[in-house]
Structures are given as C-alpha cells and as structure tokens.
Write a protein that holds these residues in place. Structure first.
Motif, mmCIF file in Angstrom:
data_model
loop_
_atom_site.group_PDB
_atom_site.id
_atom_site.type_symbol
_atom_site.label_atom_id
_atom_site.label_comp_id
_atom_site.label_asym_id
_atom_site.label_seq_id
_atom_site.Cartn_x
_atom_site.Cartn_y
_atom_site.Cartn_z
ATOM 1 N N PRO A 236 0.804 -1.230 0.000
ATOM 2 C CA PRO A 236 0.000 0.000 0.000
ATOM 3 C C PRO A 236 0.836 1.279 0.000
ATOM 4 O O PRO A 236 0.484 2.261 -0.655
ATOM 5 N N LYS A 237 1.965 1.254 0.716
ATOM 6 C CA LYS A 237 2.826 2.445 0.779
ATOM 7 C C LYS A 237 3.366 2.832 -0.603
ATOM 8 O O LYS A 237 3.586 4.007 -0.897
ATOM 9 N N ALA A 238 3.595 1.842 -1.451
ATOM 10 C CA ALA A 238 4.105 2.119 -2.795
ATOM 11 C C ALA A 238 3.093 2.934 -3.587
ATOM 12 O O ALA A 238 3.454 3.839 -4.344
ATOM 13 N N LYS A 239 1.824 2.596 -3.402
ATOM 14 C CA LYS A 239 0.774 3.367 -4.071
ATOM 15 C C LYS A 239 0.620 4.741 -3.431
ATOM 16 O O LYS A 239 0.501 5.758 -4.138
ATOM 17 N N GLU A 240 0.654 4.778 -2.117
ATOM 18 C CA GLU A 240 0.504 6.042 -1.381
ATOM 19 C C GLU A 240 1.570 7.055 -1.796
ATOM 20 O O GLU A 240 1.276 8.244 -1.982
ATOM 21 N N PHE A 241 2.812 6.589 -1.970
ATOM 22 C CA PHE A 241 3.911 7.488 -2.322
ATOM 23 C C PHE A 241 4.177 7.543 -3.832
ATOM 24 O O PHE A 241 5.185 8.081 -4.264
ATOM 25 N N GLN A 242 3.260 6.979 -4.607
ATOM 26 C CA GLN A 242 3.321 7.024 -6.074
ATOM 27 C C GLN A 242 4.685 6.568 -6.611
ATOM 28 O O GLN A 242 5.268 7.190 -7.497
ATOM 29 N N LEU A 243 5.171 5.448 -6.084
ATOM 30 C CA LEU A 243 6.486 4.951 -6.496
ATOM 31 C C LEU A 243 6.513 4.515 -7.961
ATOM 32 O O LEU A 243 7.577 4.483 -8.579
ATOM 33 N N PHE A 244 5.347 4.201 -8.511
ATOM 34 C CA PHE A 244 5.276 3.829 -9.922
ATOM 35 C C PHE A 244 5.846 4.934 -10.819
ATOM 36 O O PHE A 244 6.475 4.652 -11.837
ATOM 37 N N ARG A 245 5.638 6.195 -10.409
ATOM 38 C CA ARG A 245 6.090 7.337 -11.208
ATOM 39 C C ARG A 245 7.508 7.785 -10.844
ATOM 40 O O ARG A 245 8.030 8.715 -11.444
ATOM 41 N N ARG A 246 8.114 7.132 -9.879
ATOM 42 C CA ARG A 246 9.369 7.647 -9.331
ATOM 43 C C ARG A 246 10.588 6.781 -9.637
ATOM 44 O O ARG A 246 11.642 6.968 -9.043
ATOM 45 N N SER A 247 10.426 5.830 -10.558
ATOM 46 C CA SER A 247 11.579 5.021 -10.945
ATOM 47 C C SER A 247 11.606 4.869 -12.468
ATOM 48 O O SER A 247 10.721 5.354 -13.174
ATOM 49 N N ASP A 248 12.647 4.191 -12.958
ATOM 50 C CA ASP A 248 12.941 4.200 -14.395
ATOM 51 C C ASP A 248 11.954 3.424 -15.255
ATOM 52 O O ASP A 248 12.035 3.463 -16.484
ATOM 53 N N ASN A 249 11.014 2.730 -14.634
ATOM 54 C CA ASN A 249 9.940 2.101 -15.409
ATOM 55 C C ASN A 249 9.030 3.133 -16.053
ATOM 56 O O ASN A 249 8.486 2.925 -17.141
ATOM 57 N N TYR A 250 8.858 4.274 -15.375
ATOM 58 C CA TYR A 250 7.794 5.205 -15.750
ATOM 59 C C TYR A 250 7.968 5.837 -17.140
ATOM 60 O O TYR A 250 6.998 5.890 -17.912
ATOM 61 N N PRO A 251 9.164 6.309 -17.507
ATOM 62 C CA PRO A 251 9.310 6.856 -18.860
ATOM 63 C C PRO A 251 8.971 5.847 -19.959
ATOM 64 O O PRO A 251 8.441 6.229 -21.018
ATOM 65 N N PHE A 252 9.247 4.571 -19.730
ATOM 66 C CA PHE A 252 8.911 3.541 -20.719
ATOM 67 C C PHE A 252 7.396 3.347 -20.795
ATOM 68 O O PHE A 252 6.833 3.169 -21.884
ATOM 69 N N TYR A 253 6.737 3.380 -19.662
ATOM 70 C CA TYR A 253 5.277 3.297 -19.635
ATOM 71 C C TYR A 253 4.672 4.480 -20.391
ATOM 72 O O TYR A 253 3.743 4.313 -21.189
ATOM 73 N N GLU A 254 5.213 5.660 -20.157
ATOM 74 C CA GLU A 254 4.711 6.860 -20.837
ATOM 75 C C GLU A 254 4.878 6.781 -22.348
ATOM 76 O O GLU A 254 3.974 7.127 -23.106
ATOM 77 N N GLN A 255 6.050 6.340 -22.788
ATOM 78 C CA GLN A 255 6.344 6.310 -24.220
ATOM 79 C C GLN A 255 5.616 5.178 -24.945
ATOM 80 O O GLN A 255 5.134 5.356 -26.062
ATOM 81 N N PHE A 256 5.547 4.001 -24.325
ATOM 82 C CA PHE A 256 5.078 2.814 -25.036
ATOM 83 C C PHE A 256 3.673 2.346 -24.650
ATOM 84 O O PHE A 256 3.074 1.541 -25.363
ATOM 85 N N ASN A 257 3.190 2.811 -23.494
ATOM 86 C CA ASN A 257 1.865 2.413 -23.012
ATOM 87 C C ASN A 257 1.713 0.887 -22.948
ATOM 88 O O ASN A 257 0.733 0.312 -23.422
ATOM 89 N N VAL A 258 2.727 0.244 -22.368
ATOM 90 C CA VAL A 258 2.701 -1.198 -22.098
ATOM 91 C C VAL A 258 3.104 -1.387 -20.633
ATOM 92 O O VAL A 258 3.601 -0.452 -20.000
#
Length: 314
Positions: A236-258
């Motif tokens: 739950p803390k990972a969601k609370e602190f929006q860790l999805f947007r705070r590591s190197d996975n996020y730019p790939f998600y933004e660019q490729f939408n996968v």
C-alpha cells in the motif's frame, strides 16, 4: 530375468539423469557472485557514482566488462548510450541479447536498474561518501546477474535489452532519454521490468518483493504464476507514495503504453539509510538478494518465451 531387471534399472537411471540435466538451470547467482559485484559498485573507490564523475565512469566500465565476459552485445555502436543530464554528459549502459525465435526476436523486453547515485551525503563519523549499496547497486547487481544467466542459457525467444540507467537521481533522465530513442526507432516493446532497492528483505510479508503500479497490469499475477510461488505482492505504501512514477519504469510506460513496472523490497520500515552515507554493503543481505534474483529467473524466462504477450495493462 536378472538381465532384464538390470536393463530396466539402467534405463531408469539414464532417464532420470537426462531429466535432471534437462531440468537443472544454467548458472544462477550465488551469494558470493552477488557480494563481488556489490563490493565493487558500492565501494569508496566509486565515490558514490554521481553523474559526470570518474566513479560513475568506473562503474560503467565494470558493467561493460561484465557484459562482454557474458557474451552480451552492445545494442548501439557501443555499450554507452550518451545523453545530456542538465549540462553534464553521461550515459546509460545498454546490453543486447538477440532472441532465438525468428518471429519473437522482433519483440523486446527491457530489464533495467539505475546505476548512478548521489555522490556525497551528510557526514557521519568522518564519512561523506554515499555509497548507494541498496540504492541502487543492488538493482544493478540483479540486472548484471540476469544478463549472465540468460546469455549462458540462450533460452530467450524474445530479444532482451539489459540496461543500467544513468542520471536517475537527477530526475529519471537516463530512462527518459532511452525510452524516447527506442520509441523513435519503433522498437516493439512487450514489457519492462525494473529493479530498485532489493538489498534487504521486506518486514513481515508473505511475498518476497512488491511491484510498483500493482493495479495497472496483471504483471504481478503473471510473475507469481510463472515462478510458481508468491514472489510478488502489493505494498500500500508504494501506491501512497506514487512509487510507480518515481523510478525508471515510468518513462517507458509513458512512451510505449505497455506494462513497465519496478520490483523492490524497500518498504519504508526495513531500511533507514535512503540517500545516507551508511547505505553500505555491510547493510546488505547477499543471501536474500541471490535468492530473489534466482526466483525471478523462471518468471523472466516465461516472459521471454510465451507465444503471445500475456502480460497486459488492466
């Protein structure tokens, strides 16, 4: 009758031996393997691996050598994918393992972690070097170890990019640069798995690690299915602190939408030395790290080999 019985026993022995060989994994990460890589990447010699420093350059050369020894090729003309980090030239280190299947080799999986850190931190007992053992020599060690395994196994139908990102600490600059470059090349990205801060076990959890952006895809479910155990859970803390947007996975998600997500074991209760000079190798649990890396192998193997793209956004 005695000769027939002996023949049956011999045939059973051969069959069992062949099955054992077929089922045994190629070389997997040992505790000592992990310790050797960690001891170098988080050593004082690298002075905290800050962007634009000799320490980061030494780390990059070490990663290049590990890739070369393993048979991992450069994806670009060299292993170094250079970019500008707010006025400082730096780089990602990008290794390439071509897929073995004529069709699936055109699909890519990125296995990544950032290898930079902050350089210096607040002085403690005369020490100012922020070695960045957990953040993120640990994740880098996972990528190097997995690259070695898959280069030896030669079992990947899809192609793989093993990437150590630069300038993550400056704002995900290395991953942002590479994601954009690969998108412009029309890379067919299936998924991206990132490793961040995996140096110590979670506290009081039934699973070994959590995944950021747990609810955005079925990646956690598939990793658990593929590995045959509860390897990945929801924090739950990972969601609370929006860790999805705070590591190197996020730019790939933004660019490729996968599905592009990060595996981590930092749960806000199990490690006190985030961006601290005491983030040292002495604090790391090498046995746990080796276990997590090796537990990830069957899941990543399956990701690289399923006939269709089974990991999907929800």
């Amino acid at each position: 009758m005695k000769q027939i019985a002996l023949l049956i026993i011999a045939l059973l022995f051969i069959t069992c031996k062949e099955a054992t060989v077929a089922q045994s994994p190629m070389s997997t990460a040992t505790t000592s393997d992990v310790e050797v890589i960690m001891n170098f990447l988080a050593s004082d010699e690298l002075e905290g691996r800050d962007t634009g420093t000799k320490g980061l350059e030494k780390a990059a050369k070490f990663i290049e050598q590990e890739f070369k020894k393993s048979g991992i090729e450069p994806y670009f003309e060299s292993y170094l994918n250079t970019f500008d980090a707010k006025g400082t030239e730096t780089y990602n280190v990008v290794g390439y393992l071509k897929g073995t299947d004529p069709d699936l080799a055109n699909e890519f999986v990125v296995i990544g972690a950032h290898f930079d850190h902050i350089g210096n931190g607040k002085e403690v007992n005369g020490d100012t070097i922020a070695n960045g053992a957990n953040d993120n020599a640990a994740g880098s060690t996972a990528v190097i170890s997995l690259a070695k395994h898959f280069a030896e196994a030669k079992s990947n139908k899809r192609s793989v990019l093993f990437v150590l990102f630069g300038a993550e600490e400056k704002g995900l600059l290395g991953s942002s640069h590479l994601a954009k470059v690969l998108k412009e090349k029309n890379l067919n990205l299936y998924t991206m798995v990132n490793f961040e801060m995996i140096g110590v076990p979670l506290n009081d959890k039934s699973y070994k690690a959590y995944i950021t952006g747990y609810e955005i895809s079925n990646m956690a479910e598939k990793i658990n299915e593929y590995s045959g155990k509860e390897l990945i859970g929801f924090l739950p803390k990972a969601k609370e602190f929006q860790l999805f947007r705070r590591s190197d996975n996020y730019p790939f998600y933004e660019q490729f939408n996968v599905p592009c997500q990060t595996i981590s074991t930092f749960d806000f209760t199990n490690y006190d030395y985030y961006h601290h000079v005491d983030d040292e190798v002495s604090e790391m649990d090498f046995e746990f790290m080796a276990e997590l890396i090796n537990n990830s192998v069957p899941a990543i193997t399956k990701i690289l080999n399923t006939p269709t793209k089974e990991i999907k956004l929800n």
